[in-house]
Design an enzyme around this catalytic site. Sequence first.
Site, PDB file in Angstrom:
ATOM      1  N   ILE A  62      47.773  23.123  79.572  1.00 15.54           N
ATOM      2  CA  ILE A  62      46.551  23.361  78.644  1.00 15.54           C
ATOM      3  C   ILE A  62      46.017  24.815  79.140  1.00 15.54           C
ATOM      4  O   ILE A  62      45.544  25.179  80.244  1.00 15.54           O
ATOM      5  CB  ILE A  62      45.424  22.409  79.196  1.00 15.54           C
ATOM      6  CG1 ILE A  62      45.980  20.843  79.279  1.00 15.54           C
ATOM      7  CG2 ILE A  62      44.057  22.535  78.525  1.00 15.54           C
ATOM      8  CD1 ILE A  62      44.693  19.855  79.556  1.00 15.54           C
ATOM      9  N   PRO A  63      46.392  25.449  78.037  1.00 15.77           N
ATOM     10  CA  PRO A  63      46.707  27.152  78.551  1.00 15.77           C
ATOM     11  C   PRO A  63      45.224  27.663  78.639  1.00 15.77           C
ATOM     12  O   PRO A  63      44.809  28.664  77.824  1.00 15.77           O
ATOM     13  CB  PRO A  63      47.376  27.663  77.459  1.00 15.77           C
ATOM     14  CG  PRO A  63      47.000  26.686  76.318  1.00 15.77           C
ATOM     15  CD  PRO A  63      46.808  25.413  76.607  1.00 15.77           C
ATOM     16  N   CYS A  64      44.444  27.506  79.631  1.00 16.26           N
ATOM     17  CA  CYS A  64      43.191  28.117  79.727  1.00 16.26           C
ATOM     18  C   CYS A  64      43.274  29.642  80.101  1.00 16.26           C
ATOM     19  O   CYS A  64      42.395  30.552  80.095  1.00 16.26           O
ATOM     20  CB  CYS A  64      42.170  27.345  80.853  1.00 16.26           C
ATOM     21  SG  CYS A  64      43.005  27.349  82.583  1.00 16.26           S
ATOM     22  N   HIS A  65      44.404  30.113  80.469  1.00 13.41           N
ATOM     23  CA  HIS A  65      44.703  31.436  80.873  1.00 13.41           C
ATOM     24  C   HIS A  65      44.703  32.225  79.626  1.00 13.41           C
ATOM     25  O   HIS A  65      44.650  33.401  79.711  1.00 13.41           O
ATOM     26  CB  HIS A  65      46.066  31.460  81.477  1.00 13.41           C
ATOM     27  CG  HIS A  65      47.330  31.119  80.715  1.00 13.41           C
ATOM     28  ND1 HIS A  65      47.716  29.915  80.646  1.00 13.41           N
ATOM     29  CD2 HIS A  65      48.264  31.779  80.047  1.00 13.41           C
ATOM     30  CE1 HIS A  65      48.823  29.798  80.088  1.00 13.41           C
ATOM     31  NE2 HIS A  65      49.126  30.943  79.514  1.00 13.41           N
TER      32      HIS A  65
END
Length: 293
Positions: A251-254
């Site tokens: 889950i690419p919160c970056h």
Amino acid sequence: MSGSLYSQASADFKRVEEAIRFIEENFKLQPSLEQMARTVHLSKYHFDRLFKRWAGISPIQFMRFMTLQYTKERLSTSRSLMESAMNAGLSGTGRLHDLFVTFEGVTPGEFKRQGDGLRITYGFCDTPFGECLLATTERGICYLGFVGAEGRSTALRELADTWPGSERVEHLASVRLIVEQIFRSDNAKIPEPINLQVKGTNFQINVWKALLTIPEGCVVSYQDIGAQIGHPKAVRAVGNAVAMNPIGYLIPCHRVIASTGKINQYRWGSARKRAMIGREAAVTAIERLNQLG
């Protein structure tokens, strides 16, 4: 990529992370290759070779991906890509390399039980972004976090805080297979879909689903995510939900940054966030060049 190569990439990342921290602190001075290499106690030739092995590009090229001008340009481009994706009806699922990620939230009853009676298998593994802790249930990955300077105990505590009532059993062999699937660089064969099992409020889950629609190599703002889920003014609430993401990287919160183009703090360290954004930008740039060539 085999386990031994992951170990090499993880070892390289420790020095890459130090160099990125140095770049963060001295960015306005535009440090030279020699200055960056000195911070990790290597000659500029050895450092350049190590960095290219990890990122596929030179440190100087990588540093360009960290400039405000570049991130602002990417924000504008990424917003258009996300709007196109939404117009095409893409929501709730995303694609990462050749990984197909499916998403499942727990039921209200399961949320209330806080993982009571749930069996979780976990293990620590090397990745290109350092050591990670990955945990799974029979329904999918329920936690993915990175080990920082505080050590493994902090990562284990985060897992326990996320699923306090669960039974947690370490089993490295089964977890390693999943980690290899997540971070594989060989796109010759499309792997099986990866399912995620998450526990959060309806708002958090909507934010996390929106994160899955951000393409690799792109960055968006917290406002963009808020607008996508129908809460354009809830920037702070979106930021809090992004920060609470229990499954890093997948889950690419970056890929969420400030609307100014600034790369903000990250749950697993701002240097690691910059490393992820920069490495994905490098992969995208290399693929684009290959397509043109």
